[in-house]
Design a protein around this motif. Structure first.
Motif, mmCIF file in Angstrom:
data_model
loop_
_atom_site.group_PDB
_atom_site.id
_atom_site.type_symbol
_atom_site.label_atom_id
_atom_site.label_comp_id
_atom_site.label_asym_id
_atom_site.label_seq_id
_atom_site.Cartn_x
_atom_site.Cartn_y
_atom_site.Cartn_z
ATOM 1 N N ILE A 30 -27.292 -0.693 -15.148
ATOM 2 C CA ILE A 30 -27.970 0.172 -16.148
ATOM 3 C C ILE A 30 -29.333 0.385 -15.335
ATOM 4 C CG2 ILE A 30 -27.497 -0.525 -18.326
ATOM 5 C CD1 ILE A 30 -30.061 -2.242 -18.411
ATOM 6 N N ALA A 31 -29.680 1.549 -15.523
ATOM 7 C CA ALA A 31 -30.881 2.236 -14.884
ATOM 8 C C ALA A 31 -31.783 3.339 -15.529
ATOM 9 C CB ALA A 31 -30.197 2.878 -13.784
ATOM 10 N N ARG A 32 -32.899 3.759 -15.168
ATOM 11 C CA ARG A 32 -33.487 4.544 -15.795
ATOM 12 C C ARG A 32 -32.862 6.169 -15.388
ATOM 13 N NH1 ARG A 32 -37.955 1.918 -13.303
ATOM 14 N NH2 ARG A 32 -38.153 3.718 -12.215
ATOM 15 N N LEU A 45 -23.849 2.824 -16.229
ATOM 16 C CA LEU A 45 -23.000 3.083 -15.046
ATOM 17 C C LEU A 45 -21.994 1.851 -15.197
ATOM 18 C CD1 LEU A 45 -26.135 3.727 -13.796
ATOM 19 C CD2 LEU A 45 -24.458 5.199 -12.609
ATOM 20 N N ALA A 46 -20.664 2.306 -14.598
ATOM 21 C CA ALA A 46 -19.663 1.468 -14.444
ATOM 22 C C ALA A 46 -18.671 1.940 -13.538
ATOM 23 C CB ALA A 46 -18.887 1.164 -15.619
ATOM 24 N N GLU A 47 -17.751 1.250 -13.007
ATOM 25 C CA GLU A 47 -16.654 1.590 -11.962
ATOM 26 C C GLU A 47 -15.429 1.495 -12.827
ATOM 27 O OE1 GLU A 47 -15.358 1.092 -7.456
ATOM 28 O OE2 GLU A 47 -16.592 -0.426 -8.284
ATOM 29 N N GLY A 48 -14.559 2.751 -12.671
ATOM 30 C CA GLY A 48 -13.282 2.588 -13.540
ATOM 31 C C GLY A 48 -12.404 1.767 -12.866
ATOM 32 N N ARG A 49 -11.346 1.791 -13.257
ATOM 33 C CA ARG A 49 -10.141 0.789 -12.531
ATOM 34 C C ARG A 49 -9.726 1.680 -10.990
ATOM 35 N NH1 ARG A 49 -6.357 -0.128 -16.725
ATOM 36 N NH2 ARG A 49 -7.798 0.330 -18.509
ATOM 37 N N VAL A 55 -20.392 7.398 -16.156
ATOM 38 C CA VAL A 55 -21.789 7.334 -16.415
ATOM 39 C C VAL A 55 -22.155 7.880 -17.861
ATOM 40 C CG1 VAL A 55 -23.646 8.702 -15.838
ATOM 41 C CG2 VAL A 55 -22.000 8.457 -14.041
ATOM 42 N N LYS A 56 -23.041 7.066 -18.555
ATOM 43 C CA LYS A 56 -23.307 7.750 -19.871
ATOM 44 C C LYS A 56 -24.929 7.215 -20.156
ATOM 45 C CE LYS A 56 -22.821 8.249 -24.685
ATOM 46 N NZ LYS A 56 -22.920 9.433 -25.074
ATOM 47 N N CYS A 57 -25.554 8.581 -20.417
ATOM 48 C CA CYS A 57 -27.011 8.212 -20.989
ATOM 49 C C CYS A 57 -26.929 8.283 -22.446
ATOM 50 C CB CYS A 57 -27.698 9.431 -20.493
ATOM 51 S SG CYS A 57 -29.590 9.351 -20.937
ATOM 52 N N PHE A 58 -27.567 7.095 -22.819
ATOM 53 C CA PHE A 58 -27.594 6.784 -24.078
ATOM 54 C C PHE A 58 -28.916 7.513 -24.967
ATOM 55 C CE2 PHE A 58 -24.495 3.786 -23.013
ATOM 56 C CZ PHE A 58 -23.648 3.873 -24.141
ATOM 57 N N ALA A 59 -29.701 8.299 -24.119
ATOM 58 C CA ALA A 59 -30.754 8.933 -24.770
ATOM 59 C C ALA A 59 -30.099 10.619 -24.887
ATOM 60 C CB ALA A 59 -32.025 8.990 -23.741
ATOM 61 N N GLY A 60 -28.987 10.830 -24.483
ATOM 62 C CA GLY A 60 -28.318 12.042 -25.013
ATOM 63 C C GLY A 60 -28.218 12.898 -23.810
ATOM 64 N N CYS A 61 -28.508 12.711 -22.536
ATOM 65 C CA CYS A 61 -28.409 13.556 -21.400
ATOM 66 C C CYS A 61 -27.126 13.797 -21.242
ATOM 67 C CB CYS A 61 -29.426 13.279 -20.087
ATOM 68 S SG CYS A 61 -30.967 12.869 -20.476
ATOM 69 N N ARG A 94 -7.180 10.316 -19.680
ATOM 70 C CA ARG A 94 -7.953 10.424 -20.805
ATOM 71 C C ARG A 94 -8.178 9.126 -21.505
ATOM 72 N NH1 ARG A 94 -4.959 14.859 -21.436
ATOM 73 N NH2 ARG A 94 -3.735 14.232 -22.960
ATOM 74 N N GLU A 95 -7.357 8.280 -21.722
ATOM 75 C CA GLU A 95 -7.420 6.871 -22.281
ATOM 76 C C GLU A 95 -8.319 6.070 -21.700
ATOM 77 O OE1 GLU A 95 -7.189 4.134 -25.315
ATOM 78 O OE2 GLU A 95 -6.773 6.157 -25.502
ATOM 79 N N ALA A 96 -8.266 6.103 -20.408
ATOM 80 C CA ALA A 96 -8.982 5.140 -19.551
ATOM 81 C C ALA A 96 -10.660 5.637 -19.726
ATOM 82 C CB ALA A 96 -8.625 5.312 -18.107
ATOM 83 N N TRP A 97 -10.681 6.758 -19.567
ATOM 84 C CA TRP A 97 -11.945 7.365 -19.798
ATOM 85 C C TRP A 97 -12.728 7.021 -21.112
ATOM 86 C CZ3 TRP A 97 -15.871 9.267 -17.019
ATOM 87 C CH2 TRP A 97 -16.973 10.149 -17.607
ATOM 88 N N ARG A 98 -11.773 7.117 -22.266
ATOM 89 C CA ARG A 98 -12.327 7.059 -23.503
ATOM 90 C C ARG A 98 -12.811 5.247 -23.789
ATOM 91 N NH1 ARG A 98 -8.423 8.011 -28.508
ATOM 92 N NH2 ARG A 98 -7.866 5.858 -27.857
ATOM 93 N N GLN A 99 -11.769 4.466 -23.020
ATOM 94 C CA GLN A 99 -11.946 3.186 -23.049
ATOM 95 C C GLN A 99 -13.290 2.767 -22.163
ATOM 96 O OE1 GLN A 99 -8.783 0.870 -22.281
ATOM 97 N NE2 GLN A 99 -7.527 1.732 -23.774
ATOM 98 N N SER A 100 -13.669 3.259 -21.162
ATOM 99 C CA SER A 100 -14.891 2.933 -20.418
ATOM 100 C C SER A 100 -16.041 3.673 -21.337
ATOM 101 C CB SER A 100 -14.689 3.726 -19.118
ATOM 102 O OG SER A 100 -14.948 5.069 -19.224
ATOM 103 N N GLY A 101 -15.854 4.301 -22.025
ATOM 104 C CA GLY A 101 -17.215 4.914 -22.890
ATOM 105 C C GLY A 101 -17.302 3.826 -23.861
#
Length: 152
Positions: A30-32, A45-49, A55-61, A94-101
């Motif tokens: 996690i980061a600012r 942030l995470a690294e996919g297989r 990348v996901k900003c939970f503030a909505g960016c 697509r499924e891998a992307w969804r699961q990473s989210g």
């Protein structure tokens, strides 16, 4: 900035090197968020297989705004083009992307539930929340709502 050990250098390393307030969290970091005035870490942030940076900003960016703020493009999130362009390969991607989210959202839910739990215990013990604690509780609620949208 503190970087946790992870797999071979690639898109995640590039992105992590340009962020502030990075710390390990679960299977990722996690980061600012550089795309908004982030006082606490809301960027996951995470690294996919396959080596891509998730990348996901939970503030909505938007991801594109996050990347633009650090001088990167969407293509920089991927180590190489997806080799299997068949419908089945694309469906798998697509499924891998969804699961990473989902994984990122569950990590946020765990962290932010702790904030809500602490606030609830303080209130149950008859203590009033200080303005800073109230503000942090509102951030937790916003992040939980964002995570719920990902999981829906």
């Amino acid at each position: 900035m503190t970087l946790a050990a992870h797999s071979a250098s690639g898109p995640v390393d590039l992105l992590l090197s340009r962020l502030e307030g990075v710390r390990a969290s679960g299977r990722g970091w996690i980061a600012r968020c550089p795309a908004h005035a982030d006082r606490s870490a809301s960027l996951s942030l995470a690294e996919g297989r396959d080596g891509r940076a998730l990348v996901k900003c939970f503030a909505g960016c938007e991801v594109s705004d996050v990347l633009r703020a650090v001088g990167l493009e969407l293509a920089d999130l991927f180590p190489q083009r997806i080799a299997d362009a068949s419908p089945a390969g694309r469906a798998e991607a697509r499924e891998a992307w969804r699961q990473s989210g989902w994984a990122a959202a569950l990590g946020v839910l765990g962290r932010e539930a702790s904030v809500v739990l602490i606030a609830a215990r303080m209130l149950a013990d008859g203590h009033a929340l200080k303005p800073g604690d109230q503000a942090r509780l509102l951030v937790a609620v916003e992040r939980i709502e964002g995570a719920r949208e990902v999981l829906a």
